[in-house]
Write a protein that holds these residues in place. Structure first.
Motif, mmCIF file in Angstrom:
data_model
loop_
_atom_site.group_PDB
_atom_site.id
_atom_site.type_symbol
_atom_site.label_atom_id
_atom_site.label_comp_id
_atom_site.label_asym_id
_atom_site.label_seq_id
_atom_site.Cartn_x
_atom_site.Cartn_y
_atom_site.Cartn_z
ATOM 1 N N PHE A 36 0.797 -1.221 0.000
ATOM 2 C CA PHE A 36 0.000 0.000 0.000
ATOM 3 C C PHE A 36 0.830 1.272 0.000
ATOM 4 N N CYS A 37 1.953 1.318 0.713
ATOM 5 C CA CYS A 37 2.729 2.553 0.767
ATOM 6 C C CYS A 37 4.191 2.216 1.000
ATOM 7 N N VAL A 38 5.056 3.174 0.673
ATOM 8 C CA VAL A 38 6.496 2.940 0.718
ATOM 9 C C VAL A 38 7.210 4.195 1.214
ATOM 10 N N ALA A 39 8.326 3.987 1.941
ATOM 11 C CA ALA A 39 9.158 5.099 2.392
ATOM 12 C C ALA A 39 10.612 4.712 2.197
ATOM 13 N N VAL A 40 11.444 5.710 1.886
ATOM 14 C CA VAL A 40 12.856 5.470 1.624
ATOM 15 C C VAL A 40 13.693 6.263 2.613
ATOM 16 N N ASP A 41 14.584 5.559 3.297
ATOM 17 C CA ASP A 41 15.583 6.177 4.159
ATOM 18 C C ASP A 41 16.870 6.241 3.342
ATOM 19 N N SER A 42 17.052 7.322 2.601
ATOM 20 C CA SER A 42 18.197 7.432 1.700
ATOM 21 C C SER A 42 19.509 7.597 2.458
ATOM 22 N N LEU A 43 19.443 8.088 3.696
ATOM 23 C CA LEU A 43 20.651 8.265 4.482
ATOM 24 C C LEU A 43 21.293 6.925 4.822
#
Length: 270
Positions: A66-73
Motif C-alpha cells: 500500500f505505501c512505501v518510504a525510503v531512508d536514503s541516508l
C-alpha cells in the motif's frame, strides 16, 4: 528552484506515479505486477524507467502493498502491506535485497514515512484500521520497536487534548522534528495539524468545506524546500498550499484535477 510533482493514485504511493505518467506517455502497468517496484530517474533529462528486477525475493510480499518510504541516508526501503496475520512492514536495501519484516502492532497502514538523521532513525506509520491498534500514528525505530503512539489506539475521535484521530491519512516529518499530519481519510475529521517534536500543536486547519484552508478528505501532505506545506485535498480535487511556519494559506491548485482528486503529493528537488 524546487520541482513540484503531483501524483494521482488509487492504490498507493508507488502506483500514484504510474497513473500520472500513463496520462502523458501511454505507459501501462502489466496486470501481473502486484508487489512493490522501483522507478529510477535521471534528473538531467527527467526520464523515468521501471526497474522490473526490484525487489529481489518478491515472495516476501504476502499481503497487498500500500505505501512505501525510503531512508536514503541509510539506504533502506520500507514497504507497508495490508492483510490478516502477516507482517505489516517489509524492509529492503535500495538494491532490493530483503532484510527483515515487522510487525503486528498495525491494523491497516495508510501512510509511512522514514525520518533519519545522524542521531536517529525512525519510521512513522498512520493506521486507519478499526481494530485495537487503529486510528493512531505510530513511531518505530528501524528494527520495528514501537517508540511512540499518537492518538487513542482503537478509538476514533476529534479531540485535541489528548489528540485523537479518525483515519489519519499521512504525515511528514521535517528536519527539525516538526510533524505535519493530514487527518481525515473519509472519517470524522478534515484536518491539517502541525506538531512540534515534543508533540504539541503549533497550528491547525480543521474545518470541512470547499473554501480556503478547508478540506474534504485531506489525503497526503509534504513540505518543499521553500518552506511550503502541500496538501492533496482529494475530495475537493485540488492541492492547497500553506506556509509551514505560520500555517498561513498561500493558495490552491485545481486546474488539472477533473475526473478524480489527487491522492498523493510529493516534491522533488534536483
Amino acid at each position: 528552484m524546487a520541482r513540484f510533482w503531483a501524483c494521482v493514485a488509487g492504490a498507493g504511493f508507488f502506483l500514484a506515479f504510474l497513473v500520472l505518467h500513463s496520462r502523458f506517455c501511454g505507459f501501462r502497468l502489466p496486470p501481473h505486477l502486484h508487489f512493490a517496484f522501483k522507478i529510477s530517474w535521471r534528473s538531467e533529462e527527467i526520464l523515468y524507467r521501471l526497474d522490473v528486477d526490484w525487489p529481489m525475493y518478491s515472495e516476501y510480499f504476502t499481503g497487498a502493498t500500500f505505501c512505501v518510504a525510503v531512508d536514503s541516508l541509510n539506504g533502506l526501503v520500507y514497504v507497508a502491506q495490508r492483510g490478516d496475520n502477516i507482517p505489516k512492514v517489509l524492509v529492503f536495501t535500495e538494491d532490493g535485497y530483503f532484510l527483515r519484516a515487522w510487525n503486528y502492532t498495525v491494523d491497516t497502514p495508510h501512510g509511512i514515512f522514514a525520518a533519519s538523521t545522524l542521531h536517529e532513525q525512525s519510521v512513522w506509520i498512520t493506521d486507519v484500521g478499526s481494530g485495537s491498534y487503529g486510528h493512531t500514528i505510530k513511531k518505530y525505530n528501524s528494527f520495528g520497536d514501537l517508540v511512540q503512539v499518537l492518538g487513542t489506539p482503537g478509538k476514533k475521535g476529534t479531540g485535541l487534548n489528548p489528540l485523537q484521530f479518525d483515519n489519519p491519512a499521512e504525515l511528514y516529518v521535517d528536519d527539525t522534528g516538526d510533524i505535519y499530519i493530514v487527518d481525515g481519510d473519509g472519517g470524522l475529521n478534515n484536518r491539517l495539524i502541525k506538531l512540534s517534536q515534543d508533540y504539541m500543536i503549533l497550528w491547525l486547519h480543521g474545518e470541512n468545506g470547499t473554501g480556503p484552508a478547508k478540506f474534504n478528505i485531506p489525503h497526503s501532505v509534504t513540505v518543499d524546500s521553500a518552506g511550503r506545506v502541500w496538501v492533496a485535498d482529494r475530495g475537493n480535487k485540488r492541492l492547497q498550499v500553506f506556509d509551514k511556519d505560520s500555517g498561513e494559506w498561500l493558495g490552491a491548485w485545481n486546474s488539472c484535477f477533473t475526473d478524480e482528486g489527487p491522492s498523493s503529493v510529493r516534491c522533488l528537488s534536483p
